[in-house]
Design a protein around this motif. Structure first.
Motif, PDB file in Angstrom:
ATOM      1  N   ASN A   1       0.673  -1.131  -0.080  1.00 24.79           N
ATOM      2  CA  ASN A   1      -0.037   0.090   0.265  1.00 24.79           C
ATOM      3  C   ASN A   1       0.794   1.179  -0.103  1.00 24.79           C
ATOM      4  O   ASN A   1       0.450   2.274  -0.762  1.00 24.79           O
ATOM      5  CB  ASN A   1      -1.004   0.010   1.409  1.00 24.79           C
ATOM      6  N   VAL A   2       1.831   1.171   0.757  1.00 25.70           N
ATOM      7  CA  VAL A   2       2.637   2.153   0.993  1.00 25.70           C
ATOM      8  C   VAL A   2       3.630   2.491  -0.590  1.00 25.70           C
ATOM      9  O   VAL A   2       3.651   3.720  -1.145  1.00 25.70           O
ATOM     10  CB  VAL A   2       3.749   2.216   2.076  1.00 25.70           C
ATOM     11  N   LEU A   3       3.890   1.502  -0.991  1.00 28.32           N
ATOM     12  CA  LEU A   3       4.641   1.574  -2.516  1.00 28.32           C
ATOM     13  C   LEU A   3       3.704   2.032  -3.524  1.00 28.32           C
ATOM     14  O   LEU A   3       3.834   3.075  -4.199  1.00 28.32           O
ATOM     15  CB  LEU A   3       5.272   0.176  -2.884  1.00 28.32           C
ATOM     16  N   THR A   4       2.598   1.642  -3.491  1.00 32.89           N
ATOM     17  CA  THR A   4       1.538   2.090  -4.525  1.00 32.89           C
ATOM     18  C   THR A   4       1.310   3.675  -4.323  1.00 32.89           C
ATOM     19  O   THR A   4       1.092   4.372  -5.196  1.00 32.89           O
ATOM     20  CB  THR A   4      -0.109   1.272  -4.199  1.00 32.89           C
TER      21      THR A   4
ATOM     22  N   TRP B   1      13.153   6.633  -5.535  1.00 34.45           N
ATOM     23  CA  TRP B   1      14.216   5.453  -5.077  1.00 34.45           C
ATOM     24  C   TRP B   1      14.482   5.619  -3.734  1.00 34.45           C
ATOM     25  O   TRP B   1      14.695   4.565  -2.960  1.00 34.45           O
ATOM     26  CB  TRP B   1      15.109   4.878  -6.142  1.00 34.45           C
ATOM     27  N   ALA B   2      15.309   6.670  -3.567  1.00 35.81           N
ATOM     28  CA  ALA B   2      16.077   6.913  -2.137  1.00 35.81           C
ATOM     29  C   ALA B   2      14.885   7.011  -1.025  1.00 35.81           C
ATOM     30  O   ALA B   2      15.277   6.277   0.031  1.00 35.81           O
ATOM     31  CB  ALA B   2      16.481   8.291  -2.113  1.00 35.81           C
ATOM     32  N   ASP B   3      13.620   7.472  -0.996  1.00 33.98           N
ATOM     33  CA  ASP B   3      12.757   7.525  -0.197  1.00 33.98           C
ATOM     34  C   ASP B   3      12.195   6.071  -0.019  1.00 33.98           C
ATOM     35  O   ASP B   3      11.914   5.586   1.322  1.00 33.98           O
ATOM     36  CB  ASP B   3      11.439   8.150  -0.835  1.00 33.98           C
ATOM     37  N   LEU B   4      12.061   5.265  -0.863  1.00 33.91           N
ATOM     38  CA  LEU B   4      11.622   3.765  -0.772  1.00 33.91           C
ATOM     39  C   LEU B   4      12.457   3.037  -0.003  1.00 33.91           C
ATOM     40  O   LEU B   4      12.102   2.223   0.838  1.00 33.91           O
ATOM     41  CB  LEU B   4      11.175   3.248  -2.071  1.00 33.91           C
ATOM     42  N   ARG B   5      13.887   3.225  -0.419  1.00 31.21           N
ATOM     43  CA  ARG B   5      14.799   2.321   0.147  1.00 31.21           C
ATOM     44  C   ARG B   5      14.854   2.777   1.686  1.00 31.21           C
ATOM     45  O   ARG B   5      14.993   1.966   2.590  1.00 31.21           O
ATOM     46  CB  ARG B   5      16.297   2.587  -0.290  1.00 31.21           C
TER      47      ARG B   5
END
Length: 125
Positions: free
Chosen positions: A12-15, A26-30
């Motif tokens: 859900n967070v990724l979406t 990318w940096a935020d998701l990592r």
């Protein structure tokens, strides 16, 4: 421990992040996955460091462009696969082996030898 509920929340967070940004952050998701979502379950500093290293190597733009995940195994093209396509792609993965993890082909011998010694010691005792 990391469970199915955690995985759903990560999805859900990724979406949400992908929908809210014109390009993949990318940096935020990592950081979110490595320090909060999954990383929050890691208690050992070396394990956290290992996890973040994997994320640094794998979570990058090349992931969507055929990044080599292991020797001879590239990431799939996300524009050509649906859910069933991903399941089929997973079936083409090479079997687990030391070279797949960047180790020498003989790395498994020590493990198998120790396991065999332990097995026979257990049977004899």
């Amino acid at each position: 421990s990391f469970n199915t509920g955690d995985l759903v929340i990560c999805s859900n967070v990724l979406t949400s992040y992908l929908d809210a940004n014109p390009s993949v952050p990318w940096a935020d998701l990592r950081y979110i996955f490595g320090e909060i979502m999954y990383g929050g379950h890691i208690t050992d500093a070396w394990d956290r460091r290992t996890n973040n290293t994997y994320l640094q190597v794998l979570m990058q733009p090349q992931l969507r462009e055929g990044l080599e995940l292991g020797p001879g195994f590239k990431s799939p093209d996300p524009t050509t696969l649906d859910y069933a396509g991903y399941l089929g792609y997973i079936d083409t993965m090479p079997p687990e082996s030391p070279p797949l993890f960047g180790l020498h082909a003989n790395a498994e011998i020590g493990y198998l030898t120790a396991t065999t010694v332990n097995l026979f010691a257990t049977i004899i005792s």
